[in-house]
Design an enzyme around this catalytic site. Sequence first.
Site, PDB file in Angstrom:
ATOM      1  N   SER A 176      25.371 -44.115 117.018  1.00 29.61           N
ATOM      2  CA  SER A 176      25.926 -45.412 116.647  1.00 29.61           C
ATOM      3  C   SER A 176      25.977 -46.300 117.875  1.00 29.61           C
ATOM      4  O   SER A 176      26.084 -45.819 119.009  1.00 29.61           O
ATOM      5  CB  SER A 176      27.337 -45.218 116.089  1.00 29.61           C
ATOM      6  OG  SER A 176      28.059 -46.425 116.101  1.00 29.61           O
ATOM      7  N   GLU A 211      23.234 -40.838 112.578  1.00 23.45           N
ATOM      8  CA  GLU A 211      23.970 -41.234 113.774  1.00 23.45           C
ATOM      9  C   GLU A 211      25.019 -40.183 114.113  1.00 23.45           C
ATOM     10  O   GLU A 211      25.601 -39.567 113.223  1.00 23.45           O
ATOM     11  CB  GLU A 211      24.651 -42.593 113.560  1.00 23.45           C
ATOM     12  CG  GLU A 211      23.675 -43.739 113.510  1.00 23.45           C
ATOM     13  CD  GLU A 211      24.355 -45.090 113.437  1.00 23.45           C
ATOM     14  OE1 GLU A 211      23.675 -46.088 113.701  1.00 23.45           O
ATOM     15  OE2 GLU A 211      25.562 -45.148 113.115  1.00 23.45           O
ATOM     16  N   CYS A 236      24.318 -56.566 109.375  1.00 25.89           N
ATOM     17  CA  CYS A 236      24.654 -55.242 109.904  1.00 25.89           C
ATOM     18  C   CYS A 236      23.439 -54.369 110.196  1.00 25.89           C
ATOM     19  O   CYS A 236      22.307 -54.808 110.100  1.00 25.89           O
ATOM     20  CB  CYS A 236      25.656 -54.561 108.990  1.00 25.89           C
ATOM     21  SG  CYS A 236      27.297 -55.336 109.123  1.00 25.89           S
ATOM     22  N   ASP A 237      23.723 -53.107 110.506  1.00 20.90           N
ATOM     23  CA  ASP A 237      22.849 -52.254 111.302  1.00 20.90           C
ATOM     24  C   ASP A 237      21.378 -52.207 110.898  1.00 20.90           C
ATOM     25  O   ASP A 237      20.495 -52.376 111.725  1.00 20.90           O
ATOM     26  CB  ASP A 237      23.403 -50.832 111.309  1.00 20.90           C
ATOM     27  CG  ASP A 237      24.714 -50.738 112.071  1.00 20.90           C
ATOM     28  OD1 ASP A 237      25.376 -51.770 112.224  1.00 20.90           O
ATOM     29  OD2 ASP A 237      25.079 -49.643 112.501  1.00 20.90           O
ATOM     30  N   LYS A 238      21.066 -51.910 109.641  1.00 20.28           N
ATOM     31  CA  LYS A 238      19.659 -51.760 109.251  1.00 20.28           C
ATOM     32  C   LYS A 238      19.114 -52.996 108.557  1.00 20.28           C
ATOM     33  O   LYS A 238      17.916 -53.066 108.278  1.00 20.28           O
ATOM     34  CB  LYS A 238      19.490 -50.539 108.325  1.00 20.28           C
ATOM     35  CG  LYS A 238      20.023 -49.249 108.909  1.00 20.28           C
ATOM     36  CD  LYS A 238      19.437 -48.963 110.278  1.00 20.28           C
ATOM     37  CE  LYS A 238      20.123 -47.801 110.946  1.00 20.28           C
ATOM     38  NZ  LYS A 238      21.546 -48.053 111.288  1.00 20.28           N
ATOM     39  N   CYS A 249      30.963 -55.255 113.163  1.00 25.33           N
ATOM     40  CA  CYS A 249      31.975 -54.667 114.057  1.00 25.33           C
ATOM     41  C   CYS A 249      31.915 -55.296 115.444  1.00 25.33           C
ATOM     42  O   CYS A 249      30.855 -55.572 115.988  1.00 25.33           O
ATOM     43  CB  CYS A 249      31.808 -53.167 114.118  1.00 25.33           C
ATOM     44  SG  CYS A 249      32.193 -52.359 112.550  1.00 25.33           S
ATOM     45  N   ASP A 291      27.011 -48.340 107.848  1.00 21.17           N
ATOM     46  CA  ASP A 291      26.872 -47.094 108.597  1.00 21.17           C
ATOM     47  C   ASP A 291      28.216 -46.435 108.878  1.00 21.17           C
ATOM     48  O   ASP A 291      28.315 -45.205 108.930  1.00 21.17           O
ATOM     49  CB  ASP A 291      26.143 -47.350 109.917  1.00 21.17           C
ATOM     50  CG  ASP A 291      24.650 -47.485 109.727  1.00 21.17           C
ATOM     51  OD1 ASP A 291      24.233 -47.863 108.612  1.00 21.17           O
ATOM     52  OD2 ASP A 291      23.896 -47.206 110.672  1.00 21.17           O
TER      53      ASP A 291
END
Length: 610
Positions: A515, A489, A122-124, A193, A81
């Site tokens: 985000s 985002e 990570c995100d998704k 992150c 992202d």
Amino acid sequence: MPEYRSKTSTYGRNMAGARALWRATGMKDDDFQKPIIAIANSFTQFVPGHVHLKDLGQLVAREIERLGGVAKEFNTIAVDDGIAMGHDGMLYSLPSREIIADSVEYMANAHCADALVCISNCDKITPGMLMASLRLNIPTVFVSGGPMEAGKTKLTDHKLDLVDAMVLAADPHASDEEVAAVERSACPTCGSCSGMFTANSMNCLTEALGLSLPGNGTVVATHSDRKQLFLNAGRTVIELCHRWYGNEDATALPRGIATFAAFENAITLDIAMGGSTNTILHLLAAAQEAEVPFTMQDIDRLSRNVPQLCKVAPNTQKYHIEDVHRAGGIFGILAELARGNLLHTDVATVHSKTLGEAIATWDIIGTQDEAVHTFYKAGPAGISTQVAFSQSTRWPSLDTDRTEGCIRDMEHAFSKEGGLAVLYGNIAQDGCVVKTAGVDASIHVFEGSALVYESQEAAVKGILSDEVQPGMIVVIRYEGPKGGPGMQEMLYPTSYLKSKGLGKQCALFTDGRFSGGTSGLSIGHASPEAAAGGAIGLIRDGDRIRIDIPQRAINVLISEEELASRRLEQHAIGWKPAQSRTRKVSSALKAYALLATSADKGAVRNKTLL
């Protein structure tokens, strides 16, 4: 007792062709009597949170084979992202969640896998795999790649992360040399992150849901202790197979673990730790896959009663995920919530009979087990690397200060109401969300004039050209799941507001999302979205908007008659941006938009259209 699903392709004369193909993958005669366990890896060289995962699937596979299973690894896609941020690449991020969920389902069902290990980060990717596991409902264990170490530079006293680089880059007072120094230091290692951003939030929530092992969300990616998590994931999935296929124990299945009570536990943790607002989107989506009636109303109800017990970047510069681990990790927070009678402790987990038993074992305050204390001392080494398990640094002591430490007890909470809230009003009839953990208390009630943008790009241009002034509420619309499409985002707009010194003087309201790195009075997920006829599409420049977090309200201060008149006018011309956008929308994105629901439904596909 349930039969192995894999018998469909491994048993009987008619499956000779399938067995011949299985043999070509390395299976022998004895293997056809064993459970076939799929390992969904998400290794990619595009994403720092996944760059170190290449060999870790095989690490799990060897452990599964040692304990009597057959392991078969495959890969999913993974979008970064941060790299996709601020351009058309972000249109693909949220839709990739559905692609990941579908791909895991396709592989597991096409090959009749008996169980599943999800290697996400990570995100998704974690949400997509979570959705798939609840669709499939076969024994499943999650193990993540782990968080990145926080960065350091001589220019600042505090630790660094991705957001520091973005904010400083937009600061006209910062020199190129300063920006370059922070850029080189902000993301020093492999891993997700380092703050309580979306990736780490979701990996922490899998612990509360009961689908991963203690430490999954908080042991840094570089630490040798994480290797044991991967090995234990292989052992645990074998145990789950025995419990389900040998004893028909429904608590060995994802839906037997991730019940309504478990979802309440997960959002309770989320509120207490001030997680990313994206987690609301993903938990709602996962609940739908599990056929659990968990809604925005449940989140609203819980957000009013759960205090904030942990505050981590981006909500403060003092703590990062590595500090949460030192304070006892997610089980440290869960233990404090349990002491406050805010958890369902009788729910099952993949590793313990009940969550209550797990808390008794893993709570650093309550246990005298030196092995547990040693585990939570695992810390960062401060060495730049992309290699997993490459260091064994330990903190000299644990953070057990529940008065002023990283994790607080109920009496000394950072705030009496938690870090996430759902707001309702005439411009968000189905709700919108705000990360209150990142909002200064002085602007919990805020009234300002609207400055409307029809895209994120236009808003960024407006902020950087000083169109946005103190006291304004920036409205960014037609950025929802359908209208974007893809629900971008808004980290760049919020970061640029900070860099302009407007973080406490302006608000941002959008049908897009934020985000996990976002803080400030940033309100997203407005539902219904503008493209679905939501009232956010009726706001005009200069309208007064009032935001009242204590009252959970957001309203445009015009009459109902005026709002109705605008609705008729908008309906006549269609729910689309007033200004044309030079945005490339591929057929793949158009297909996503065709079925996408608004954020209050998790932005999942509208199954009534299927």
